[in-house]
Write a protein that holds these residues in place. Sequence first.
Motif, PDB file in Angstrom:
ATOM      1  N   UNK A 237       0.802  -1.226   0.000  1.00  0.00           N
ATOM      2  CA  UNK A 237       0.000   0.000   0.000  1.00  0.00           C
ATOM      3  C   UNK A 237       0.835   1.278   0.000  1.00  0.00           C
ATOM      4  N   UNK A 238       1.998   1.263   0.634  1.00  0.00           N
ATOM      5  CA  UNK A 238       2.815   2.481   0.725  1.00  0.00           C
ATOM      6  C   UNK A 238       3.833   2.590  -0.399  1.00  0.00           C
ATOM      7  N   UNK A 239       3.875   1.628  -1.288  1.00  0.00           N
ATOM      8  CA  UNK A 239       4.817   1.689  -2.406  1.00  0.00           C
ATOM      9  C   UNK A 239       4.463   2.873  -3.306  1.00  0.00           C
ATOM     10  N   UNK A 240       5.456   3.410  -4.030  1.00  0.00           N
ATOM     11  CA  UNK A 240       5.157   4.554  -4.905  1.00  0.00           C
ATOM     12  C   UNK A 240       4.179   4.214  -6.027  1.00  0.00           C
ATOM     13  N   UNK A 241       4.078   2.940  -6.395  1.00  0.00           N
ATOM     14  CA  UNK A 241       3.164   2.548  -7.473  1.00  0.00           C
ATOM     15  C   UNK A 241       1.729   2.388  -6.992  1.00  0.00           C
ATOM     16  N   UNK A 242       1.535   2.303  -5.689  1.00  0.00           N
ATOM     17  CA  UNK A 242       0.188   2.153  -5.141  1.00  0.00           C
ATOM     18  C   UNK A 242      -0.623   3.424  -5.361  1.00  0.00           C
ATOM     19  N   UNK A 243      -1.892   3.249  -5.690  1.00  0.00           N
ATOM     20  CA  UNK A 243      -2.781   4.398  -5.852  1.00  0.00           C
ATOM     21  C   UNK A 243      -3.550   4.750  -4.603  1.00  0.00           C
TER      22      UNK A 243
END
Length: 348
Positions: A237-243
Amino acid sequence: MFALADLAVPLIAAPMAGGPSTPELVVSVAEAGGLGFLAAGYKTPEAVAEQIRAVRERTPAPFGVNLFVPQENSFDAEAVARYRERLRETARRYGIEPPAVRDRDDDRFGEKVDLLVEQRVPVVSLTFGLPPRRAVDRLRAAGSAVIATVTDLTEARLAEAAGVDALCVQGPDGGGHRATFHVEDEPGTTPLHTLLDEIAGRSPLPVIAAGGIGDGAAIAAALAHGAAAVQLGTLLLRSPESGAKAAHKDALVDPRFTETVVTRAFSGRPARGLANRFIAAHDADAPAAYPQLHHLTSPVRAAAAEQGVPDDMALWAGSGYRDATVEPAAEILRRLWGEAVAAGARRG
């Protein structure tokens, strides 16, 4: 047809409806050798088609799309009307009124099945009910591997009889909605490893383990209990790719939010998220009515997200939410698989 054994790394990015699952997340997961999922729930077929196109422009790797099985439940209309009235005070904080109650919403399921058949999507998973046999047959005829999400052995046997290719076994510690076949069902509390032993030991189908998996050791343990692959959601969820909205990402590390709870307050379906003000105010009054409550609370949740107010958002999170990091998704998967191998992970 795609098979879980084809994955270079037996890790799957869970489909997370409402924004977190993006084409970028799918592509990043594919780069690490895993399987990424788009979430078609709550989207128009046109929006789903655009996301499929965006993935295919960036990677030739297989990917999946998740659909919500239409809900056929009856609901207590008076209880929903009372809930709508109680929601007014919260809604007025944002200068809005709760919308009218919707009697039914099939999330345009038929149109989405038509789209996925046309697009010949490699993998299709279904959630919130027994996959309709006709839809399963059409998808498989188009070359899609079909996965059913189940929460107990009874659901697993029904899904197997419906002709699916694999089972996603969801344990009680996962974030977001429990995938019980009926809205009114109270989700079980049987630990994931016990569920895996019960289902993988009795089903000829490959099994995916999902729910509350927070590190490489947990991945290794799930594989040791019969899983062919492991599904991760909250950890991405906190990854840069997560929306996911910024306020949602921040809440996962905010010391004010100290626990997750299962609630019907946001949608009428049991779902696990960070305990916050909205749940404290409305959980006790929430009837088992999905998607009616989802539509009633949606404007409040959207307004809260826009204003960065996590206390009125659905902060879906599994029990291992503190393990979520801001690394790129591909790096998260590579790190976790390295940890799993070091912990003795072996693929079945």
